[in-house]
Scaffold this motif. Structure first.
Motif, PDB file in Angstrom:
ATOM      1  N   SER A  15       8.134   9.715   2.553  1.00 39.78           N
ATOM      2  CA  SER A  15       6.847   9.018   2.466  1.00 39.78           C
ATOM      3  C   SER A  15       6.999   7.682   1.758  1.00 39.78           C
ATOM      4  CB  SER A  15       5.816   9.874   1.735  1.00 39.78           C
ATOM      5  OG  SER A  15       5.480  11.000   2.499  1.00 39.78           O
ATOM      6  N   VAL A  16       7.804   7.650   0.714  1.00 39.87           N
ATOM      7  CA  VAL A  16       8.031   6.393  -0.005  1.00 39.87           C
ATOM      8  C   VAL A  16       8.793   5.413   0.881  1.00 39.87           C
ATOM      9  CG1 VAL A  16       9.163   5.315  -1.998  1.00 39.87           C
ATOM     10  CG2 VAL A  16       7.899   7.459  -2.285  1.00 39.87           C
ATOM     11  N   TYR A  17       9.813   5.892   1.570  1.00 40.01           N
ATOM     12  CA  TYR A  17      10.550   5.015   2.492  1.00 40.01           C
ATOM     13  C   TYR A  17       9.625   4.479   3.584  1.00 40.01           C
ATOM     14  CZ  TYR A  17      15.285   5.605   0.680  1.00 40.01           C
ATOM     15  OH  TYR A  17      16.416   5.544  -0.100  1.00 40.01           O
ATOM     16  N   ALA A  18       8.737   5.308   4.106  1.00 37.39           N
ATOM     17  CA  ALA A  18       7.789   4.859   5.136  1.00 37.39           C
ATOM     18  C   ALA A  18       6.845   3.804   4.571  1.00 37.39           C
ATOM     19  CB  ALA A  18       7.001   6.051   5.683  1.00 37.39           C
ATOM     20  N   ALA A  19       6.385   3.993   3.336  1.00 34.77           N
ATOM     21  CA  ALA A  19       5.512   3.002   2.702  1.00 34.77           C
ATOM     22  C   ALA A  19       6.255   1.687   2.511  1.00 34.77           C
ATOM     23  CB  ALA A  19       5.001   3.535   1.365  1.00 34.77           C
ATOM     24  N   MET A  20       7.513   1.761   2.129  1.00 37.92           N
ATOM     25  CA  MET A  20       8.315   0.548   1.951  1.00 37.92           C
ATOM     26  C   MET A  20       8.541  -0.160   3.286  1.00 37.92           C
ATOM     27  SD  MET A  20      11.085   1.913  -0.852  1.00 37.92           S
ATOM     28  CE  MET A  20      12.060   0.410  -0.845  1.00 37.92           C
ATOM     29  N   ALA A  21       8.777   0.595   4.349  1.00 37.95           N
ATOM     30  CA  ALA A  21       8.959  -0.010   5.672  1.00 37.95           C
ATOM     31  C   ALA A  21       7.678  -0.713   6.107  1.00 37.95           C
ATOM     32  CB  ALA A  21       9.373   1.056   6.690  1.00 37.95           C
ATOM     33  N   ASP A  22       6.536  -0.098   5.836  1.00 42.11           N
ATOM     34  CA  ASP A  22       5.256  -0.717   6.156  1.00 42.11           C
ATOM     35  C   ASP A  22       5.054  -2.006   5.353  1.00 42.11           C
ATOM     36  OD1 ASP A  22       2.570  -0.686   7.431  1.00 42.11           O
ATOM     37  OD2 ASP A  22       1.888  -0.373   5.360  1.00 42.11           O
ATOM     38  N   LEU A  23       5.379  -1.958   4.075  1.00 42.02           N
ATOM     39  CA  LEU A  23       5.243  -3.151   3.233  1.00 42.02           C
ATOM     40  C   LEU A  23       6.162  -4.271   3.704  1.00 42.02           C
ATOM     41  CD1 LEU A  23       5.000  -1.536  -0.317  1.00 42.02           C
ATOM     42  CD2 LEU A  23       3.229  -2.888   0.839  1.00 42.02           C
ATOM     43  N   THR A  24       7.384  -3.944   4.107  1.00 39.21           N
ATOM     44  CA  THR A  24       8.292  -5.005   4.554  1.00 39.21           C
ATOM     45  C   THR A  24       7.805  -5.630   5.851  1.00 39.21           C
ATOM     46  OG1 THR A  24       9.809  -3.409   5.588  1.00 39.21           O
ATOM     47  CG2 THR A  24      10.342  -4.151   3.345  1.00 39.21           C
ATOM     48  N   GLU A  25       7.156  -4.850   6.715  1.00 37.90           N
ATOM     49  CA  GLU A  25       6.555  -5.439   7.923  1.00 37.90           C
ATOM     50  C   GLU A  25       5.420  -6.387   7.554  1.00 37.90           C
ATOM     51  OE1 GLU A  25       7.317  -5.590  11.164  1.00 37.90           O
ATOM     52  OE2 GLU A  25       9.161  -4.621  10.500  1.00 37.90           O
ATOM     53  N   LYS A  26       4.619  -6.002   6.568  1.00 37.05           N
ATOM     54  CA  LYS A  26       3.552  -6.881   6.091  1.00 37.05           C
ATOM     55  C   LYS A  26       4.134  -8.132   5.444  1.00 37.05           C
ATOM     56  CE  LYS A  26       0.145  -3.253   5.545  1.00 37.05           C
ATOM     57  NZ  LYS A  26      -0.610  -2.380   4.657  1.00 37.05           N
ATOM     58  N   MET A  27       5.294  -8.000   4.809  1.00 29.91           N
ATOM     59  CA  MET A  27       5.968  -9.158   4.229  1.00 29.91           C
ATOM     60  C   MET A  27       6.411 -10.131   5.324  1.00 29.91           C
ATOM     61  SD  MET A  27       8.153  -7.152   1.281  1.00 29.91           S
ATOM     62  CE  MET A  27       9.193  -8.539   0.831  1.00 29.91           C
ATOM     63  N   VAL A  28       6.893  -9.601   6.440  1.00 31.70           N
ATOM     64  CA  VAL A  28       7.268 -10.460   7.574  1.00 31.70           C
ATOM     65  C   VAL A  28       6.040 -11.225   8.052  1.00 31.70           C
ATOM     66  CG1 VAL A  28       8.039 -10.497   9.984  1.00 31.70           C
ATOM     67  CG2 VAL A  28       9.202  -9.021   8.329  1.00 31.70           C
ATOM     68  N   GLN A  29       4.926 -10.534   8.184  1.00 37.00           N
ATOM     69  CA  GLN A  29       3.689 -11.182   8.625  1.00 37.00           C
ATOM     70  C   GLN A  29       3.257 -12.266   7.644  1.00 37.00           C
ATOM     71  OE1 GLN A  29       0.941  -7.924   9.154  1.00 37.00           O
ATOM     72  NE2 GLN A  29       2.243  -6.945  10.671  1.00 37.00           N
ATOM     73  N   ALA A  30       3.350 -11.995   6.351  1.00 38.52           N
ATOM     74  CA  ALA A  30       2.983 -12.992   5.342  1.00 38.52           C
ATOM     75  C   ALA A  30       3.916 -14.197   5.415  1.00 38.52           C
ATOM     76  CB  ALA A  30       3.015 -12.369   3.941  1.00 38.52           C
ATOM     77  N   ALA A  31       5.203 -13.955   5.583  1.00 39.17           N
ATOM     78  CA  ALA A  31       6.160 -15.065   5.692  1.00 39.17           C
ATOM     79  C   ALA A  31       5.918 -15.870   6.960  1.00 39.17           C
ATOM     80  CB  ALA A  31       7.593 -14.531   5.661  1.00 39.17           C
ATOM     81  N   THR A  32       5.549 -15.203   8.035  1.00 41.95           N
ATOM     82  CA  THR A  32       5.244 -15.894   9.286  1.00 41.95           C
ATOM     83  C   THR A  32       4.057 -16.839   9.108  1.00 41.95           C
ATOM     84  OG1 THR A  32       6.107 -14.030  10.571  1.00 41.95           O
ATOM     85  CG2 THR A  32       4.638 -15.551  11.717  1.00 41.95           C
ATOM     86  N   ARG A  33       3.085 -16.408   8.302  1.00 44.57           N
ATOM     87  CA  ARG A  33       1.895 -17.241   8.024  1.00 44.57           C
ATOM     88  C   ARG A  33       2.146 -18.247   6.902  1.00 44.57           C
ATOM     89  NH1 ARG A  33      -0.275 -12.125   7.411  1.00 44.57           N
ATOM     90  NH2 ARG A  33      -0.675 -12.586   5.216  1.00 44.57           N
TER      91      ARG A  33
END
Length: 109
Positions: free
Chosen positions: A9-27
């Protein structure tokens, strides 16, 4: 100690956060990127402190590997998006430092 399901569950949360980080960096939303990175770091710290030493097997192991691959892929994308910005920032800092040294040496014009 965390159970295997807690760890996943923690690894899944981290994977979700890193995807959101990609989106933030894209913006180019650097403030959001920093906040998301801090949240991800908190999860990583929790894993360091509480992850069970029991090895994973089968589907659990495969899921963990897939989540780590997702995070590594997101990390690569984030680096690709932030490196030009970091180079520009470094150039700006260096030129400001040079300007300051010239003003200190010769005074303002």
């Amino acid at each position: 100690m965390m159970t295997i399901q807690d760890v996943l569950s923690v690894y899944a949360a981290m994977a979700d956060l890193t995807e959101k980080m990609v989106q933030a960096a894209t913006r180019s939303d650097w403030d959001a990127l920093v906040l998301l990175e801090q949240r991800c770091a908190a999860h990583a710290q929790a894993l360091r402190e509480q992850e069970t030493l029991q090895p994973m097997r089968g589907a659990d192991r495969e899921r963990k590997i897939e989540l780590i691959r997702q995070m590594l892929n997101a990390d690569r994308q984030i680096r690709d998006l932030t490196m030009p910005w970091m180079a520009q920032l470094s150039k700006l800092i260096n030129s400001t430092g040079t300007e300051r040294r010239v003003v200190n040496a010769y005074g303002s014009v």
